[in-house]
Design a protein around this motif. Structure first.
Motif, PDB file in Angstrom:
ATOM      1  N   GLY A   1      12.790 -20.841 -48.461  1.00 45.89           N
ATOM      2  CA  GLY A   1      11.507 -20.156 -48.428  1.00 45.89           C
ATOM      3  C   GLY A   1      10.932 -20.067 -47.023  1.00 45.89           C
ATOM      4  O   GLY A   1       9.828 -19.542 -46.829  1.00 45.89           O
ATOM      5  N   ALA A   2      11.664 -20.585 -46.024  1.00 45.49           N
ATOM      6  CA  ALA A   2      11.143 -20.571 -44.652  1.00 45.49           C
ATOM      7  C   ALA A   2      10.958 -19.137 -44.160  1.00 45.49           C
ATOM      8  O   ALA A   2      11.684 -18.227 -44.572  1.00 45.49           O
ATOM      9  CB  ALA A   2      12.095 -21.318 -43.727  1.00 45.49           C
ATOM     10  N   ARG A   3      10.010 -18.966 -43.258  1.00 47.52           N
ATOM     11  CA  ARG A   3       9.760 -17.628 -42.724  1.00 47.52           C
ATOM     12  C   ARG A   3      10.669 -17.303 -41.548  1.00 47.52           C
ATOM     13  O   ARG A   3      10.946 -16.154 -41.272  1.00 47.52           O
ATOM     14  CB  ARG A   3       8.287 -17.484 -42.353  1.00 47.52           C
ATOM     15  N   PHE A  56      22.657 -19.881 -43.403  1.00 45.73           N
ATOM     16  CA  PHE A  56      21.630 -18.837 -43.571  1.00 45.73           C
ATOM     17  C   PHE A  56      21.209 -18.712 -45.033  1.00 45.73           C
ATOM     18  O   PHE A  56      20.044 -18.475 -45.344  1.00 45.73           O
ATOM     19  CB  PHE A  56      22.114 -17.486 -43.022  1.00 45.73           C
ATOM     20  N   LYS A  57      22.189 -18.910 -45.937  1.00 46.02           N
ATOM     21  CA  LYS A  57      21.858 -18.865 -47.377  1.00 46.02           C
ATOM     22  C   LYS A  57      20.848 -19.959 -47.725  1.00 46.02           C
ATOM     23  O   LYS A  57      19.872 -19.731 -48.438  1.00 46.02           O
ATOM     24  CB  LYS A  57      23.140 -19.079 -48.190  1.00 46.02           C
ATOM     25  N   ARG A  58      21.120 -21.160 -47.199  1.00 46.79           N
ATOM     26  CA  ARG A  58      20.201 -22.279 -47.434  1.00 46.79           C
ATOM     27  C   ARG A  58      18.818 -21.973 -46.843  1.00 46.79           C
ATOM     28  O   ARG A  58      17.798 -22.279 -47.449  1.00 46.79           O
ATOM     29  CB  ARG A  58      20.736 -23.562 -46.788  1.00 46.79           C
ATOM     30  N   ALA A  59      18.840 -21.417 -45.652  1.00 51.26           N
ATOM     31  CA  ALA A  59      17.582 -21.107 -44.962  1.00 51.26           C
ATOM     32  C   ALA A  59      16.761 -20.150 -45.822  1.00 51.26           C
ATOM     33  O   ALA A  59      15.547 -20.328 -46.016  1.00 51.26           O
ATOM     34  CB  ALA A  59      17.870 -20.494 -43.598  1.00 51.26           C
ATOM     35  N   ASP A  60      17.450 -19.163 -46.360  1.00 45.80           N
ATOM     36  CA  ASP A  60      16.785 -18.184 -47.210  1.00 45.80           C
ATOM     37  C   ASP A  60      16.187 -18.848 -48.449  1.00 45.80           C
ATOM     38  O   ASP A  60      15.031 -18.623 -48.807  1.00 45.80           O
ATOM     39  CB  ASP A  60      17.820 -17.132 -47.619  1.00 45.80           C
ATOM     40  N   ALA A  61      16.989 -19.705 -49.081  1.00 45.38           N
ATOM     41  CA  ALA A  61      16.549 -20.364 -50.313  1.00 45.38           C
ATOM     42  C   ALA A  61      15.398 -21.334 -50.053  1.00 45.38           C
ATOM     43  O   ALA A  61      14.614 -21.637 -50.955  1.00 45.38           O
ATOM     44  CB  ALA A  61      17.728 -21.101 -50.945  1.00 45.38           C
ATOM     45  N   LEU A  93      13.089 -14.247 -41.428  1.00 43.24           N
ATOM     46  CA  LEU A  93      13.830 -14.153 -42.690  1.00 43.24           C
ATOM     47  C   LEU A  93      13.096 -13.300 -43.727  1.00 43.24           C
ATOM     48  O   LEU A  93      13.672 -12.897 -44.719  1.00 43.24           O
ATOM     49  CB  LEU A  93      14.039 -15.556 -43.275  1.00 43.24           C
ATOM     50  N   ARG A  94      11.813 -13.084 -43.517  1.00 41.21           N
ATOM     51  CA  ARG A  94      11.035 -12.415 -44.580  1.00 41.21           C
ATOM     52  C   ARG A  94      10.569 -11.031 -44.176  1.00 41.21           C
ATOM     53  O   ARG A  94      10.178 -10.252 -45.032  1.00 41.21           O
ATOM     54  CB  ARG A  94       9.787 -13.241 -44.932  1.00 41.21           C
ATOM     55  N   ASP A  95      10.514 -10.766 -42.889  1.00 38.88           N
ATOM     56  CA  ASP A  95       9.907  -9.518 -42.445  1.00 38.88           C
ATOM     57  C   ASP A  95      10.874  -8.765 -41.526  1.00 38.88           C
ATOM     58  O   ASP A  95      11.055  -9.112 -40.363  1.00 38.88           O
ATOM     59  CB  ASP A  95       8.591  -9.832 -41.699  1.00 38.88           C
ATOM     60  N   ALA A  96      11.517  -7.730 -42.078  1.00 36.45           N
ATOM     61  CA  ALA A  96      12.535  -6.987 -41.346  1.00 36.45           C
ATOM     62  C   ALA A  96      11.954  -6.276 -40.123  1.00 36.45           C
ATOM     63  O   ALA A  96      12.669  -5.950 -39.180  1.00 36.45           O
ATOM     64  CB  ALA A  96      13.204  -5.971 -42.269  1.00 36.45           C
ATOM     65  N   ALA A  97      10.649  -6.045 -40.132  1.00 39.28           N
ATOM     66  CA  ALA A  97      10.016  -5.318 -39.026  1.00 39.28           C
ATOM     67  C   ALA A  97       9.879  -6.188 -37.775  1.00 39.28           C
ATOM     68  O   ALA A  97       9.696  -5.664 -36.678  1.00 39.28           O
ATOM     69  CB  ALA A  97       8.646  -4.815 -39.459  1.00 39.28           C
TER      70      ALA A  97
END
Ligand code: ATP
Ligand code: MG
Length: 428
Positions: free
Chosen positions: A380-382, A373-378, A402-406
């Motif tokens: 830049g994927a949505r 998940f850390k890699r996924a975050d880094a 990964l970018r939009d908590a809503a």
């Protein structure tokens, strides 16, 4: 063997900067097609006589900046192209490109000059150029300038200035040249070494000096514009009229000359103050005598070339550039045994236009879910696409934003990929 490095002045272009170049090139391609300019690709290596023509004036580029070598097998004198106009004209002659009328062409690619490397000045650098071959009217000069102006606007550059000059025709230049030599000879004591060397080979180039001690002398030198006849003035005036009608601001710089020897009538430069002394981003002009110099019949032509490195530096400092398309998804995979199914799913996603990066195994295995998940975050994927043991068993994938908590996490059947795949596509 010591550590291998790139040749001085020849740079690697790496991500993310390479994405910026791609962004710019895509803008240019789009612009060129709207102006009906077609792409031409000529070789990087040309025969040396294409550049060293024995005719015309000695230029710095030809005199000392070219990478020349002999073909190891047959001894042919060859040169890494320092610019592409001569190659384009050679190709036009070689393939009789103009048999049915004028041609509008553009190119992109590396040029080579043995200069002192510094910011904005390299030994291998990329140019993009546009050439209109077979057209004599000032409206084509104007078209090229309008095209460059449109490019600055489309990439959001606002502080690029246009300077224009007319170099007239050879007899007018000759008269001016004689007046210039006479003038500089009268003031020989003020000339620096460079200027003295150029006095009889290329006195016009002295006007382009960057030596502050010579500015006074150069400012008061005879101006070519005063030597132009009616036809040359009328060409220049037509160009200015079109530019004015299109609200393109310009200043006439009577001292503007170009580095190559083949220009006549219109010459122009787009410059900026934001790049220090390497402030010219695009330059060009008319070269109605180059076809003849290369053995063809008299053919009017006009073009420009821009320095990609400089335009990008400018766009970057102004914060204008794209950074390449963002990644849609990152695939998290916990078991290597799931790979065949995961890979075929990703293959279908990519065919549906989704960009997706797959987590790959290292010597230690796939790594924990958390580290993935850390890699996924880094990345830049949505979205993260989770292919865990439960998902694989159920032939499903968990889609986690990964970018939009809503946005809620969902589970989707792999069999329904065609329905959910489009929701992953970024809208930017
Ligand atoms: P300059 O006066 O800056 O040396 P030039 O007259 O040699 O420029 P051209 O041959 O007309 O330039 O090339 C067109 C454009 O290509 C220049 O305006 C500049 O943006 C770019 N350019 C030229 N030489 C280099 C270089 N060595 N490194 C990077 N860009 C360059
Ligand atoms: Mg130069």
């Amino acid at each position: 063997m010591g550590k291998l490095t790139a040749v001085k002045g020849m740079n690697d272009l790496l991500p993310p900067d390479s994405a910026v170049v791609e962004w710019f090139e895509a803008k240019v391609r789009d612009l060129m097609s709207r102006f009906a300019y077609r792409n031409i690709r000529t070789p990087i290596v040309e025969r040396t006589p294409l550049f060293v023509r024995g005719l015309g004036e000695v230029t710095d580029i030809v005199e000392k900046e070219m990478y020349c070598f002999e073909d190891r097998l047959n001894g042919d004198p060859l040169t890494l192209r320092p610019e592409a106009t001569a190659g384009v004209v050679r190709a036009a002659l070689e393939h009789s490109l103009l048999y049915d009328g004028g041609k509008r062409l553009y190119y992109m690619g590396p040029m080579f000059r043995h200069e002192r490397p510094q910011k904005g000045r390299y030994r291998q650098f990329d140019q993009i150029g546009a050439e209109a071959l077979g057209f004599s009217g000032a409206e084509v000069d104007a078209e090229l300038i309008l095209m460059a102006t449109a490019l600055w606007a489309e990439i959001g550059l606002t502080d690029v200035r246009l300077e224009l000059n007319s170099l007239g025709q050879p007899p007018e230049r000759l008269a001016h040249r004689q007046a210039l030599i006479a003038y500089f000879e009268q003031h020989a004591d003020v000339l620096d070494e460079d200027a003295r060397r150029r006095l009889h080979s290329n006195p016009l180039r002295i006007l382009d000096t960057k030596n502050p001690q010579m500015q006074g002398l150069v400012n008061a030198a005879p101006q070519l514009l005063d030597f132009l006849g009616e036809a040359s003035l009328s060409h220049f005036n037509s160009l200015k009229t079109i530019l004015e009608a299109n609200n393109v601001a310009y200043t006439v710089n009577p001292r503007l000359v170009r580095g190559m020897d083949y220009y006549n009538l219109t010459v122009f430069e787009f410059t900026t103050d934001r790049l220090g002394s390497q402030g010219t981003v695009c330059a060009g002009g008319r070269y109605d005598y180059l076809f003849e110099q290369l053995g063809g019949k008299s053919t009017p032509a006009v073009g420009w070339a821009l320095g990609v490195d400089r335009v990008l530096e400018l766009a970057k400092t102004a914060g204008l550039t794209g950074t390449g398309a963002p990644l849609d998804a990152y695939a998290i995979v916990t078991e290597t045994s799931a790979m065949p199914l995961v890979l075929s799913t990703l293959q279908s996603l990519r065919a549906a236009g989704i960009s997706v990066q797959m987590h790959t195994s290292s010597l230690e295995g796939m790594g924990s879910m958390k580290s993935q998940f850390k890699r996924a975050d880094a990345s830049g994927a949505r979205y993260a696409l989770v292919f865990g043991p439960d998902e694989i068993k159920a032939k499903q994938v968990t889609i986690k934003p990964l970018r939009d908590a809503a946005v809620a996490q969902t589970s989707q059947a792999l069999a329904d990929l065609a329905t959910w795949a489009p929701t992953l596509q970024s809208t930017v």
